[in-house]
Scaffold this motif. Structure first.
Motif, PDB file in Angstrom:
ATOM      1  N   THR A 295      54.893   1.004 -47.321  1.00  0.00           N
ATOM      2  CA  THR A 295      53.791   0.666 -47.827  1.00  0.00           C
ATOM      3  C   THR A 295      53.525  -0.841 -47.050  1.00  0.00           C
ATOM      4  N   PHE A 297      50.167  -3.589 -45.420  1.00  0.00           N
ATOM      5  CA  PHE A 297      48.880  -4.160 -45.328  1.00  0.00           C
ATOM      6  C   PHE A 297      48.587  -4.697 -43.818  1.00  0.00           C
ATOM      7  N   SER A 320      43.627  -3.471 -44.970  1.00  0.00           N
ATOM      8  CA  SER A 320      43.755  -1.883 -45.132  1.00  0.00           C
ATOM      9  C   SER A 320      45.464  -1.716 -45.296  1.00  0.00           C
ATOM     10  N   ARG A 321      45.496  -0.338 -45.653  1.00  0.00           N
ATOM     11  CA  ARG A 321      46.840  -0.343 -46.327  1.00  0.00           C
ATOM     12  C   ARG A 321      47.519   1.109 -45.545  1.00  0.00           C
ATOM     13  N   VAL A 332      41.494  -0.881 -48.545  1.00  0.00           N
ATOM     14  CA  VAL A 332      41.746  -0.760 -49.732  1.00  0.00           C
ATOM     15  C   VAL A 332      40.365  -1.151 -50.524  1.00  0.00           C
ATOM     16  N   ASN A 333      40.605  -0.686 -51.745  1.00  0.00           N
ATOM     17  CA  ASN A 333      39.319  -0.885 -52.585  1.00  0.00           C
ATOM     18  C   ASN A 333      39.441  -2.320 -53.350  1.00  0.00           C
ATOM     19  N   THR A 375      46.922  -6.037 -58.218  1.00  0.00           N
ATOM     20  CA  THR A 375      47.072  -4.481 -58.135  1.00  0.00           C
ATOM     21  C   THR A 375      48.196  -4.090 -58.875  1.00  0.00           C
ATOM     22  N   GLY A 379      48.620  -1.562 -54.352  1.00  0.00           N
ATOM     23  CA  GLY A 379      47.825  -1.911 -53.358  1.00  0.00           C
ATOM     24  C   GLY A 379      46.782  -1.079 -53.091  1.00  0.00           C
ATOM     25  N   SER A 380      46.452  -0.062 -53.832  1.00  0.00           N
ATOM     26  CA  SER A 380      45.370   0.793 -53.145  1.00  0.00           C
ATOM     27  C   SER A 380      43.871   0.064 -53.850  1.00  0.00           C
ATOM     28  N   THR A 381      44.083  -0.347 -54.686  1.00  0.00           N
ATOM     29  CA  THR A 381      42.812  -1.052 -55.402  1.00  0.00           C
ATOM     30  C   THR A 381      43.382  -2.555 -55.975  1.00  0.00           C
ATOM     31  N   TRP A 382      42.433  -3.463 -55.805  1.00  0.00           N
ATOM     32  CA  TRP A 382      42.493  -5.004 -56.239  1.00  0.00           C
ATOM     33  C   TRP A 382      41.403  -5.378 -57.220  1.00  0.00           C
TER      34      TRP A 382
END
Lengths: 472, 186
Positions: A295, A297, A320-321, A332-333, A375, A379-382
């Motif tokens: 993972t 970023f 981006s992730r 990422v969101n 998150t 780290g997909s959404t913040w």
């Protein structure tokens, strides 16, 4: 009635081509520009790329996070986020939340030679002096061992900073041409630009496990000799897994552009080019930040195609992730306010397991606000959890360090703050902090270190309340 | 192989070379000299900030123009620019062989064009850029540059005609007083 021919139209307007600024006005404008350049130079938050390099390598190494258990115990926020912070990438961007689900077009290794940057209209160059790296950083450990880069030189201490040994220059590592990844108080890996000849270039990798007294040379990534690259960011999450982001050198005005992302899974013995910015697609790897072996970023921005220069369209920047070690990347969101905002600065996030923290500085005409995001899904959404507006809209330099997802320190707007809830709330500690902080590190709740943009090193033994200048 | 100069050094050189060009374009497009000065300042500051991302695979002047175009677009977006009473001070006429009145009149005529027509005319006919360079800067196709320029010239021709006729009436219809400029005054 006379008829004015087309050719004469142009001729008639030709006097307008001679209009110039008066020398007096030109001097006045240049003075304004010069003054602003000096200001931004003194306050690196305004200079994204430079700050990216300065704050990255030493400060935010996930392998060196301290007291995560303490952070959880003190705060008791199970499920709250980790912390992040740090470097910078100067980015004026408006992130469209809706855009966050698209797949980045960062080329993977499969794109090599296809959509990669090389071969595009960029002029080719032989090796030369790379863009100066202004890496500045400090990273200390609880056993009193630690590292700093100051003025382009790497120093090591084994007595909590009372004495420092300059280890880089003595090993032939030219200042300003290297990047450092710290594994622990005595182990570090250095990537440096290594021109082989006028026609060849390479990146040299060396590691030390004794505080820099001896170095072991490792294989560097294979560089296309026709497309010289220089190290930009080096990061290891453990002794095996590391990444090297490079800049590609160009001719002409001598600029650089993001090159590629290399990965090693055996401590630097072998390197694989896992991704590169696509020729006409987004430019990535302005900074990189990996949380573990899979993972990571980065910040991505679209090029202004049809214009010159590799200038990134500021409105298209986003974080981006990757979840496969850097091969593919996806935005990422995260929702960013847009009303009145003309620019953002993204700082690399720090993610601890599924929790993490990221800080974003947004700028509007009248004020600058530091926003904290957390998150809970690696780290997909913040989600934004806190915001702090600069007390002094002129002085918006930013530096920070987090020891866990909860506990962090922040130099912002000329004041030192700390948080124990992952950036939801910030508590003022003191105004008496050196100006121009570029890198900050707290080895524990009392012992803190900062490096300023004047290449000065300061230490606090009372949790940041007072600071004393020291020198390596 | 040339090394990349430091941003400050590079911007200083670019400013020396292109500040007047940037100013002219901004002045004619925005129709405001003080705003044009602001544009000059902002363009070179943006160039300073973006210097590390400048790859140098095109003319730096074109690069600056691209920065300026985006900035001016932002200006137009953020506020509908009202026509203001323009000021004509600070002109350096050392190399200009026509009178100040003529320059003012030319600017007035040019200012009557819509912005896209002004932009393409200034770039092609005043700054002498090629069709290709103009298309590059404006983000247009070359054919759009050509057709828009044609429209610009056509409109300017008409407006010059009107101006000439009006002058003719003003001075009693004596066309003989007209010279190679727009008109000659006593």
């Amino acid at each position: 009635m006379k008829r004015v021919e087309s050719e004469n139209v142009t001729e008639r307007f030709s006097p307008l081509g001679h209009v110039k600024l008066s020398q007096e006005r030109k001097d006045a404008i240049w003075q304004q520009i010069q003054s602003q350049m000096i200001t931004e130079n003194e306050h690196p938050s305004a200079q994204d790329r430079r700050q990216t390099r300065q704050l990255r390598t030493l400060r935010h190494h996930p392998a060196n996070r301290r007291w995560p258990a303490l952070g959880r115990a003190v705060i008791g926020l199970s499920g709250a986020a980790g912390l992040v912070l740090a470097g910078v990438v100067g980015v004026t961007q408006v992130h469209k939340y809706e855009e966050a689900n698209r797949q980045d077009n960062l080329g993977s290794s499969k794109d090599k030679g296809g959509t990669g940057e090389k071969g595009r209209g960029t002029k080719q160059v032989g090796p030369g002096t790379p863009a100066p790296s202004t890496l500045e950083g400090v990273q200390m450990f609880q056993n009193g061992h630690g590292w700093i880069t100051l003025g382009g030189t790497l120093f090591h201490t084994s007595d909590d900073g009372r004495h420092w040994s300059g280890v880089a220059a003595s090993r032939g590592i030219t200042p300003n041409e290297f990047q450092v990844a710290v594994l622990n108080g005595d182990s570090a890996i250095v990537a440096r630009y290594a021109p082989v000849s006028n026609a060849r270039t390479s990146i040299s990798i060396q590691s030390t496990s004794d505080g820099g007294r001896t170095w072991v040379k490792k294989n560097g990534p294979t560089i296309d000799v026709n497309h010289p690259e220089v190290p930009k960011t080096l990061q290891f999450v453990d002794s095996d897994h590391g990444w090297l982001a490079t800049d590609q050198m160009d001719l002409g005005m001598g600029g650089t552009s993001p090159g590629a992302l290399y990965r090693t899974e055996d401590g630097g013995i072998h390197w694989t080019r896992v991704a590169q910015s696509a020729q006409n697609g987004p430019l990535g790897f302005l900074w990189i930040q990996f949380a573990d072996s899979s993972t990571g970023f980065t910040v991505v921005g679209k090029q202004k195609l049809g214009t010159d220069a590799g200038v990134i369209d500021a409105k298209t920047m986003y974080v981006s992730r990757t979840n496969n070690g850097g091969v593919t990347w996806r935005p990422v969101n995260m929702h960013l306010p847009t009303a009145g905002i003309y620019g953002y600065t993204f700082y690399p996030p720090e993610v601890f397991g599924r929790h993490g923290v990221m800080v974003v500085l947004n700028r509007s005409t009248n004020q600058q606000t530091l926003m904290s995001y957390q998150t809970q899904d690696a780290g997909s959404t913040w989600q934004v959890v806190g915001a702090k507006t600069a007390l002094n809209p002129i002085d918006t330099s930013v530096a920070f360090t987090f020891s866990s997802v909860y506990h962090g320190w922040l130099d912002f707007s000329g004041q030192l703050w700390d948080t124990t809830d992952g950036g939801r709330t910030w508590h003022a500690i003191t105004h008496a902090i050196p100006r121009g902080v570029q890198s900050m590190w707290f080895a524990n709740s009392s012992s803190g270190w900062v490096i300023t943009n004047q290449n000065t090193l300061w230490h606090s033994a009372d949790g940041g309340k007072t600071w004393k200048q020291t020198s390596p | 192989m040339p090394n990349k100069p430091e941003p400050e050094e590079a911007v200083k050189e670019l400013f020396t070379l292109y500040a007047d060009d940037i100013y002219r374009y901004a002045r004619y497009v925005l129709q405001d000299s003080s705003e044009a000065e602001d544009v000059v300042q902002e363009v070179f500051l943006r160039a300073y900030r973006a210097w590390n991302t400048f790859r140098g695979d095109a003319n730096p002047k074109t690069w600056l123009w691209s920065i300026m175009r985006h900035y001016i677009q932002d200006l137009f977006r953020k506020k509908s620019i009202e026509k203001k009473n323009r000021s004509y001070d600070d002109l350096d006429l050392a190399e200009v062989s026509v009178t100040l009145e003529t320059l003012v009149e030319l600017e007035e005529v040019l200012g009557q064009l819509k912005v896209p027509l002004r932009q393409v005319f200034v770039l092609r006919c005043i700054e002498d850029l090629s069709v290709s360079e103009t298309a590059h800067i404006l983000g247009w196709s070359e054919s759009k540059v050509k057709t828009t320029l044609h429209r610009a010239i056509k409109q300017l021709r008409m407006r010059l005609q009107v101006s000439s006729d009006a002058m003719g009436r003003e001075i009693g219809g004596d066309d003989s007083r007209e010279t190679g400029g727009i008109r000659e005054r006593n």
